[in-house]
Design a protein around this motif. Structure first.
Motif, mmCIF file in Angstrom:
data_model
loop_
_atom_site.group_PDB
_atom_site.id
_atom_site.type_symbol
_atom_site.label_atom_id
_atom_site.label_comp_id
_atom_site.label_asym_id
_atom_site.label_seq_id
_atom_site.Cartn_x
_atom_site.Cartn_y
_atom_site.Cartn_z
ATOM 1 N N ALA A 104 0.842 -1.211 0.000
ATOM 2 C CA ALA A 104 0.000 0.000 0.000
ATOM 3 C C ALA A 104 0.873 1.256 0.000
ATOM 4 N N VAL A 105 1.966 1.238 0.753
ATOM 5 C CA VAL A 105 2.898 2.375 0.776
ATOM 6 C C VAL A 105 3.484 2.588 -0.618
ATOM 7 N N GLN A 106 3.844 1.487 -1.296
ATOM 8 C CA GLN A 106 4.392 1.608 -2.653
ATOM 9 C C GLN A 106 3.372 2.222 -3.608
ATOM 10 N N VAL A 107 2.121 1.794 -3.527
ATOM 11 C CA VAL A 107 1.089 2.344 -4.412
ATOM 12 C C VAL A 107 0.916 3.838 -4.132
ATOM 13 N N CYS A 108 0.859 4.203 -2.864
ATOM 14 C CA CYS A 108 0.718 5.622 -2.510
ATOM 15 C C CYS A 108 1.895 6.430 -3.064
ATOM 16 N N ALA A 109 3.101 5.948 -2.855
ATOM 17 C CA ALA A 109 4.290 6.657 -3.334
ATOM 18 C C ALA A 109 4.298 6.754 -4.860
ATOM 19 N N LEU A 110 3.946 5.663 -5.519
ATOM 20 C CA LEU A 110 3.915 5.643 -6.978
ATOM 21 C C LEU A 110 2.943 6.688 -7.521
ATOM 22 N N PHE A 111 1.783 6.809 -6.901
ATOM 23 C CA PHE A 111 0.817 7.759 -7.430
ATOM 24 C C PHE A 111 1.103 9.187 -7.025
ATOM 25 N N ASN A 112 1.883 9.400 -5.989
ATOM 26 C CA ASN A 112 2.380 10.741 -5.750
ATOM 27 C C ASN A 112 3.339 11.130 -6.860
ATOM 28 N N LEU A 113 4.188 10.191 -7.281
ATOM 29 C CA LEU A 113 5.083 10.431 -8.409
ATOM 30 C C LEU A 113 4.282 10.741 -9.675
ATOM 31 N N PHE A 114 3.323 9.879 -10.007
ATOM 32 C CA PHE A 114 2.547 10.088 -11.232
ATOM 33 C C PHE A 114 1.713 11.364 -11.163
ATOM 34 N N ASN A 115 1.159 11.669 -10.015
ATOM 35 C CA ASN A 115 0.377 12.899 -9.893
ATOM 36 C C ASN A 115 1.247 14.114 -10.204
ATOM 37 N N ARG A 116 2.504 14.092 -9.778
ATOM 38 C CA ARG A 116 3.405 15.217 -10.050
ATOM 39 C C ARG A 116 3.809 15.260 -11.520
ATOM 40 N N LEU A 117 4.037 14.095 -12.128
ATOM 41 C CA LEU A 117 4.346 14.071 -13.561
ATOM 42 C C LEU A 117 3.188 14.643 -14.374
ATOM 43 N N VAL A 118 1.999 14.178 -14.083
ATOM 44 C CA VAL A 118 0.804 14.590 -14.816
ATOM 45 C C VAL A 118 0.522 16.077 -14.604
ATOM 46 N N GLU A 119 0.520 16.508 -13.360
ATOM 47 C CA GLU A 119 0.231 17.918 -13.074
ATOM 48 C C GLU A 119 1.353 18.832 -13.559
ATOM 49 N N GLY A 120 2.605 18.371 -13.426
ATOM 50 C CA GLY A 120 3.746 19.181 -13.851
ATOM 51 C C GLY A 120 3.792 19.419 -15.356
ATOM 52 N N ALA A 121 3.272 18.476 -16.146
ATOM 53 C CA ALA A 121 3.258 18.613 -17.605
ATOM 54 C C ALA A 121 1.943 19.178 -18.124
ATOM 55 N N GLY A 122 0.908 19.136 -17.288
ATOM 56 C CA GLY A 122 -0.390 19.630 -17.720
ATOM 57 C C GLY A 122 -1.218 18.613 -18.483
ATOM 58 N N VAL A 123 -1.050 17.332 -18.167
ATOM 59 C CA VAL A 123 -1.917 16.312 -18.757
ATOM 60 C C VAL A 123 -3.327 16.603 -18.267
ATOM 61 N N ASP A 124 -4.250 16.773 -19.217
ATOM 62 C CA ASP A 124 -5.569 17.279 -18.810
ATOM 63 C C ASP A 124 -6.754 16.596 -19.486
ATOM 64 N N PHE A 125 -6.525 15.455 -20.115
ATOM 65 C CA PHE A 125 -7.631 14.744 -20.743
ATOM 66 C C PHE A 125 -8.605 14.297 -19.662
ATOM 67 N N THR A 126 -9.892 14.457 -19.895
ATOM 68 C CA THR A 126 -10.901 14.092 -18.905
ATOM 69 C C THR A 126 -11.696 12.912 -19.420
ATOM 70 N N TYR A 127 -11.538 11.771 -18.764
ATOM 71 C CA TYR A 127 -12.254 10.575 -19.177
ATOM 72 C C TYR A 127 -13.735 10.679 -18.888
ATOM 73 N N GLY A 128 -14.109 11.390 -17.848
ATOM 74 C CA GLY A 128 -15.515 11.534 -17.509
ATOM 75 C C GLY A 128 -16.335 12.164 -18.612
ATOM 76 N N SER A 129 -15.740 13.079 -19.357
ATOM 77 C CA SER A 129 -16.467 13.729 -20.448
ATOM 78 C C SER A 129 -16.308 12.989 -21.770
#
Length: 183
Positions: A134-159
């Motif tokens: 669980a710690v690894q998953v949390c850490a991994l998604f903190n990494l991915f959240n920063r990659l995505v937000e830092g580059a401006g990935v903004d595709f919205t699957y909900g729409s």
């Protein structure tokens, strides 16, 4: 709006990774290992944690895409939103409650974790290996959240309900191969 000038609008994760392929293959192989390598948590539990952490971090792209994955793997629709709204009253299995509380504290206040937090997870029936997973998953998604937000990935699957992040199987190794960043 994408922050990197090379990204189209809207930008998907595949756009970012295919434009910067040098580390994409190893990164996605690591994701595959953390999320699916026969570890103590199920793929559905991993996706639940990924969507929850991404929601806590207000990363709309990762939250939305991993909520789709989690629900495709059997997580009850609306559960992740209920966790984000009020984790104390969300209709989550009792065994998951202390694990998700640990993940939330790790995400938001990691220096305040104590042996009591670990004991609550263990008392619920989880092993140390499961907690580490669980710690690894949390850490991994903190990494991915920063990659995505830092580059401006903004595709919205909900729409774009007819589209999914890669496919509903959450096969990250296959996703890397489709992007051409893994042989």
């Amino acid at each position: 709006m994408p922050l990197f000038p090379s990204l189209p609008s809207p930008a998907r994760l595949s756009d970012l990774l295919s434009r910067h392929p040098a580390h994409a293959g190893p990164l996605l192989m690591h994701v595959e290992g953390v999320m699916h390598a026969g570890a103590p948590l199920t793929a559905a539990e991993c996706e639940l944690i990924a969507a929850y952490v991404s929601g806590l971090n207000a990363c709309a792209f990762c939250h939305g895409s991993h909520q789709i994955y989690a629900e495709a793997l059997g997580i009850e629709p609306g559960l992740i939103d209920a966790l984000l709204e009020d984790p104390d009253t969300a209709p989550i299995a009792p065994k998951m409650r202390p694990l998700l509380a640990y993940v939330a504290k790790l995400n938001n206040l990691p220096s305040r974790l104590t042996p009591t937090d670990v004991a609550a997870v263990m008392d619920a029936g989880w092993s140390e290996d499961a907690l580490y997973h669980a710690v690894q998953v949390c850490a991994l998604f903190n990494l991915f959240n920063r990659l995505v937000e830092g580059a401006g990935v903004d595709f919205t699957y909900g729409s774009n309900a007819n589209l999914t992040p890669a496919d509903r199987s959450a096969d990250y190794k296959g996703f890397a191969k489709r992007l051409g960043v893994l042989g």
